[in-house]
Scaffold this motif. Sequence first.
Motif, PDB file in Angstrom:
ATOM      1  N   THR A  75       0.857  -1.310   0.000  1.00 39.07           N
ATOM      2  CA  THR A  75       0.117  -0.089  -0.072  1.00 39.07           C
ATOM      3  C   THR A  75       0.981   1.354  -0.047  1.00 39.07           C
ATOM      4  O   THR A  75       2.186   1.247   0.200  1.00 39.07           O
ATOM      5  CB  THR A  75      -0.783   0.046   1.179  1.00 39.07           C
ATOM      6  N   LYS A  76       0.279   2.466  -0.135  1.00 36.15           N
ATOM      7  CA  LYS A  76       1.009   3.644  -0.093  1.00 36.15           C
ATOM      8  C   LYS A  76       1.628   3.845   1.311  1.00 36.15           C
ATOM      9  O   LYS A  76       2.796   4.473   1.195  1.00 36.15           O
ATOM     10  CB  LYS A  76       0.166   4.896  -0.470  1.00 36.15           C
ATOM     11  N   GLU A  77       0.952   3.094   2.245  1.00 38.34           N
ATOM     12  CA  GLU A  77       1.865   3.374   3.563  1.00 38.34           C
ATOM     13  C   GLU A  77       2.977   2.206   3.891  1.00 38.34           C
ATOM     14  O   GLU A  77       3.472   1.980   4.855  1.00 38.34           O
ATOM     15  CB  GLU A  77       0.626   3.125   4.765  1.00 38.34           C
ATOM     16  N   ASN A  78       3.407   1.548   2.769  1.00 36.68           N
ATOM     17  CA  ASN A  78       4.290   0.599   2.748  1.00 36.68           C
ATOM     18  C   ASN A  78       3.759  -0.626   3.591  1.00 36.68           C
ATOM     19  O   ASN A  78       4.596  -1.480   4.351  1.00 36.68           O
ATOM     20  CB  ASN A  78       5.676   1.211   3.205  1.00 36.68           C
ATOM     21  N   LYS A  79       2.553  -0.978   3.577  1.00 32.66           N
ATOM     22  CA  LYS A  79       1.934  -2.135   4.325  1.00 32.66           C
ATOM     23  C   LYS A  79       1.643  -3.265   3.152  1.00 32.66           C
ATOM     24  O   LYS A  79       1.578  -2.887   2.095  1.00 32.66           O
ATOM     25  CB  LYS A  79       1.029  -1.862   5.244  1.00 32.66           C
TER      26      LYS A  79
END
Length: 214
Positions: free
Chosen positions: A200-204
């Motif tokens: 994801t954009k949150e690096n998850k």
Amino acid sequence: FAYGLMKAKEIMDLSGNIELKNKYESLLNRINKSVFDLCYDNDKKYISETPEKTVFSQHSNILAACTGCIGGDLAKDVLRRVIKDKSLIPISMQFKAYYHIALVKNNVQQNYVEQLDDWKQLLKDGFTTFPEYPDITTRSDCHAWTAFPAYELLTIVCGFRPINAGMTKYIIEPQLGELSWAKGSLFNKNGNLTIHISKTKENKYRGELFIPKG
């Protein structure tokens, strides 16, 4: 030899031959201790080729991290430095299989994808199979020695790692590294394990995982 003892110990444990398992384990521990005591250089923070500590290679340090001769924070530090250190005798493309094994064993496989530049170059050079050596003068254009990323894309990137005989127990720990997504399927007698995962954009991580019954 130490690596062979480590594998033999696992086989003896699986087959129930505890006497041989203990014998191999004891010899492995003695060899690892002797190598460390005689060959570890406190200044360079590497295992040397001989007790004289005049020659250093990537090979011996990678195998030390594979066999448990070095472990913990020391192994992590060595593995992060050793592959980039131009002062050491360099490993071949084939030997990188042991480097990748050491990364997983010591839980520093997060940057695995970054280690595949040699294989990406093969595509640019026009190879459609795995050559013995990474240049056009190779004597074999289709060779098992360098084909191990085909296995590691499943076991490291997709993260399917069997942890027992019969492959009924797994650690599932994807390591996408610089990739934005991964998709794979691993055969099992009860049905394939499959994963489709992305960042994801949150690096998850998020995605879907299918595990067959049993």
